[in-house]
Write a protein that holds these residues in place. Sequence first.
Motif, PDB file in Angstrom:
ATOM      1  N   GLY A 124       0.040 -10.590   0.314  1.00 30.94           N
ATOM      2  CA  GLY A 124      -0.542  -9.425   0.964  1.00 30.94           C
ATOM      3  C   GLY A 124       0.496  -8.323   0.953  1.00 30.94           C
ATOM      4  O   GLY A 124       1.559  -8.476   1.562  1.00 30.94           O
ATOM      5  N   VAL A 125       0.227  -7.257   0.236  1.00 32.78           N
ATOM      6  CA  VAL A 125       1.180  -6.145   0.123  1.00 32.78           C
ATOM      7  C   VAL A 125       0.409  -4.838   0.181  1.00 32.78           C
ATOM      8  O   VAL A 125      -0.660  -4.714  -0.422  1.00 32.78           O
ATOM      9  N   GLY A 126       0.954  -3.880   0.923  1.00 32.27           N
ATOM     10  CA  GLY A 126       0.326  -2.565   1.003  1.00 32.27           C
ATOM     11  C   GLY A 126      -0.281  -2.309   2.360  1.00 32.27           C
ATOM     12  O   GLY A 126       0.238  -2.749   3.386  1.00 32.27           O
ATOM     13  N   SER A 127      -1.386  -1.601   2.369  1.00 34.94           N
ATOM     14  CA  SER A 127      -2.079  -1.247   3.606  1.00 34.94           C
ATOM     15  C   SER A 127      -3.356  -2.071   3.723  1.00 34.94           C
ATOM     16  O   SER A 127      -4.146  -2.132   2.780  1.00 34.94           O
ATOM     17  N   GLN A 128      -3.535  -2.713   4.885  1.00 34.87           N
ATOM     18  CA  GLN A 128      -4.725  -3.552   5.121  1.00 34.87           C
ATOM     19  C   GLN A 128      -5.388  -3.155   6.435  1.00 34.87           C
ATOM     20  O   GLN A 128      -4.716  -2.694   7.364  1.00 34.87           O
ATOM     21  N   LEU A 137      -5.468  -2.764  22.299  1.00 30.36           N
ATOM     22  CA  LEU A 137      -5.229  -2.317  20.932  1.00 30.36           C
ATOM     23  C   LEU A 137      -6.518  -1.756  20.349  1.00 30.36           C
ATOM     24  O   LEU A 137      -7.607  -2.123  20.791  1.00 30.36           O
ATOM     25  N   PRO A 138      -6.430  -0.886  19.330  1.00 33.27           N
ATOM     26  CA  PRO A 138      -7.642  -0.366  18.701  1.00 33.27           C
ATOM     27  C   PRO A 138      -8.488  -1.498  18.115  1.00 33.27           C
ATOM     28  O   PRO A 138      -7.945  -2.493  17.616  1.00 33.27           O
ATOM     29  N   ALA A 139      -9.797  -1.359  18.164  1.00 38.44           N
ATOM     30  CA  ALA A 139     -10.672  -2.383  17.591  1.00 38.44           C
ATOM     31  C   ALA A 139     -10.372  -2.575  16.105  1.00 38.44           C
ATOM     32  O   ALA A 139     -10.426  -3.690  15.583  1.00 38.44           O
ATOM     33  N   GLU A 140     -10.036  -1.487  15.437  1.00 37.18           N
ATOM     34  CA  GLU A 140      -9.659  -1.564  14.019  1.00 37.18           C
ATOM     35  C   GLU A 140      -8.589  -0.530  13.721  1.00 37.18           C
ATOM     36  O   GLU A 140      -8.664   0.603  14.205  1.00 37.18           O
ATOM     37  N   ASN A 141      -7.592  -0.930  12.970  1.00 36.85           N
ATOM     38  CA  ASN A 141      -6.612   0.035  12.483  1.00 36.85           C
ATOM     39  C   ASN A 141      -5.958  -0.508  11.226  1.00 36.85           C
ATOM     40  O   ASN A 141      -6.003  -1.713  10.959  1.00 36.85           O
ATOM     41  N   ALA A 142      -5.372   0.368  10.443  1.00 39.10           N
ATOM     42  CA  ALA A 142      -4.684  -0.047   9.225  1.00 39.10           C
ATOM     43  C   ALA A 142      -3.234  -0.396   9.550  1.00 39.10           C
ATOM     44  O   ALA A 142      -2.650   0.141  10.496  1.00 39.10           O
ATOM     45  N   ALA A 143      -2.671  -1.313   8.759  1.00 37.56           N
ATOM     46  CA  ALA A 143      -1.291  -1.741   8.971  1.00 37.56           C
ATOM     47  C   ALA A 143      -0.651  -2.059   7.628  1.00 37.56           C
ATOM     48  O   ALA A 143      -1.327  -2.481   6.690  1.00 37.56           O
ATOM     49  N   TYR A 144       0.668  -1.870   7.551  1.00 34.88           N
ATOM     50  CA  TYR A 144       1.400  -2.215   6.339  1.00 34.88           C
ATOM     51  C   TYR A 144       1.802  -3.686   6.376  1.00 34.88           C
ATOM     52  O   TYR A 144       2.242  -4.200   7.407  1.00 34.88           O
ATOM     53  N   ALA A 189       5.063   4.395   4.828  1.00 30.90           N
ATOM     54  CA  ALA A 189       4.389   4.354   3.520  1.00 30.90           C
ATOM     55  C   ALA A 189       5.419   4.397   2.394  1.00 30.90           C
ATOM     56  O   ALA A 189       5.293   3.681   1.391  1.00 30.90           O
ATOM     57  N   GLU A 190       6.446   5.218   2.573  1.00 36.76           N
ATOM     58  CA  GLU A 190       7.461   5.380   1.532  1.00 36.76           C
ATOM     59  C   GLU A 190       8.216   4.080   1.283  1.00 36.76           C
ATOM     60  O   GLU A 190       8.540   3.737   0.138  1.00 36.76           O
ATOM     61  N   TYR A 191       8.500   3.332   2.364  1.00 40.78           N
ATOM     62  CA  TYR A 191       9.250   2.090   2.190  1.00 40.78           C
ATOM     63  C   TYR A 191       8.397   1.014   1.518  1.00 40.78           C
ATOM     64  O   TYR A 191       8.855   0.314   0.611  1.00 40.78           O
ATOM     65  N   VAL A 192       7.143   0.874   1.940  1.00 42.24           N
ATOM     66  CA  VAL A 192       6.271  -0.125   1.319  1.00 42.24           C
ATOM     67  C   VAL A 192       6.043   0.223  -0.149  1.00 42.24           C
ATOM     68  O   VAL A 192       6.021  -0.656  -1.023  1.00 42.24           O
ATOM     69  N   LEU A 213      -0.082  -0.206  -4.206  1.00 41.99           N
ATOM     70  CA  LEU A 213       0.161   1.233  -4.312  1.00 41.99           C
ATOM     71  C   LEU A 213      -1.135   2.016  -4.103  1.00 41.99           C
ATOM     72  O   LEU A 213      -1.135   3.063  -3.442  1.00 41.99           O
ATOM     73  N   ASP A 214      -2.239   1.497  -4.609  1.00 43.88           N
ATOM     74  CA  ASP A 214      -3.542   2.136  -4.386  1.00 43.88           C
ATOM     75  C   ASP A 214      -3.896   2.133  -2.900  1.00 43.88           C
ATOM     76  O   ASP A 214      -4.367   3.144  -2.360  1.00 43.88           O
ATOM     77  N   SER A 215      -3.674   1.000  -2.236  1.00 41.23           N
ATOM     78  CA  SER A 215      -4.046   0.890  -0.819  1.00 41.23           C
ATOM     79  C   SER A 215      -3.240   1.846   0.051  1.00 41.23           C
ATOM     80  O   SER A 215      -3.759   2.413   1.016  1.00 41.23           O
ATOM     81  N   ILE A 216      -1.970   2.030  -0.302  1.00 39.92           N
ATOM     82  CA  ILE A 216      -1.114   2.933   0.485  1.00 39.92           C
ATOM     83  C   ILE A 216      -1.643   4.356   0.421  1.00 39.92           C
ATOM     84  O   ILE A 216      -1.650   5.085   1.427  1.00 39.92           O
TER      85      ILE A 216
END
Length: 240
Positions: A124-128, A137-144, A189-192, A213-216
């Motif tokens: 699992g790499v990138g933004s999910q 916590l938010p019901a849904e949020n993106a994470a690296y 984002a830059e580090y991932v 890279l696409d997900s970011i």
Amino acid sequence: MMSAKRIRICILENGRTPDDLIDRFGSYPMMIEKWLAPFLPQAAFTYLSPVSGDKLPSPAEFDGYILSGSKYSTYERSPWMVGLIAFLQQLRQERIPVFGICFGHQLMADAYGGLNAKSSKGWGVGSQRYEHDTHTLPAENAAYVFHQDQVNKIPPEATRIGGSAHCENGVFAYSFPAISVQYHPEFTAEYVQALAEKFRGGLLPDLVSANALDSISQLPVDATPIAEWVAGFFQKHIDG
């Protein structure tokens, strides 16, 4: 009302930023402090590095602890990991609050009766997209994310309060003062992106890096709610 008392937080470094990226992005403890400090202004942060051989403190030396991520796997059971597992068990016994990130999430699960292993779902790499089952916590949020290991057995004293399609057991809250996340709220984002590019075609299959890279670029991340949650956790469990 926020406590005015100085809170002593020790960040335990379990992995090191790659040598060619550390000057640009800093160490993992530096990333964690930069992310969390604005929401916990009364905290004084100290860095210790178990992965580099630093001796662990006595549990009561600090008011709370944060465990960083790592390139290593908890099931390697290196001597420093074995020592850290025993330390985590002391923190539970003394009810000293601890927050774990990625490898920290996994090692806490191992220490507290769960099981971490290499996942059949792969990297699992990138933004999910993550979902949370708690009002804090938010019901849904993106994470690296950046991992191929996952917790596949939840510790008996843990409640699963979040996860993703890729990682079901992604966020835990324990019946004692402990919380943990599989994702990296401290990453930018830059580090991932730099990691996905650096390890493309080597550690990471080309397609994994390309998708990362696409997900970011397509799924922006705001880790502010996670910082507020973690800050509130430490404030709640550390006496004012």
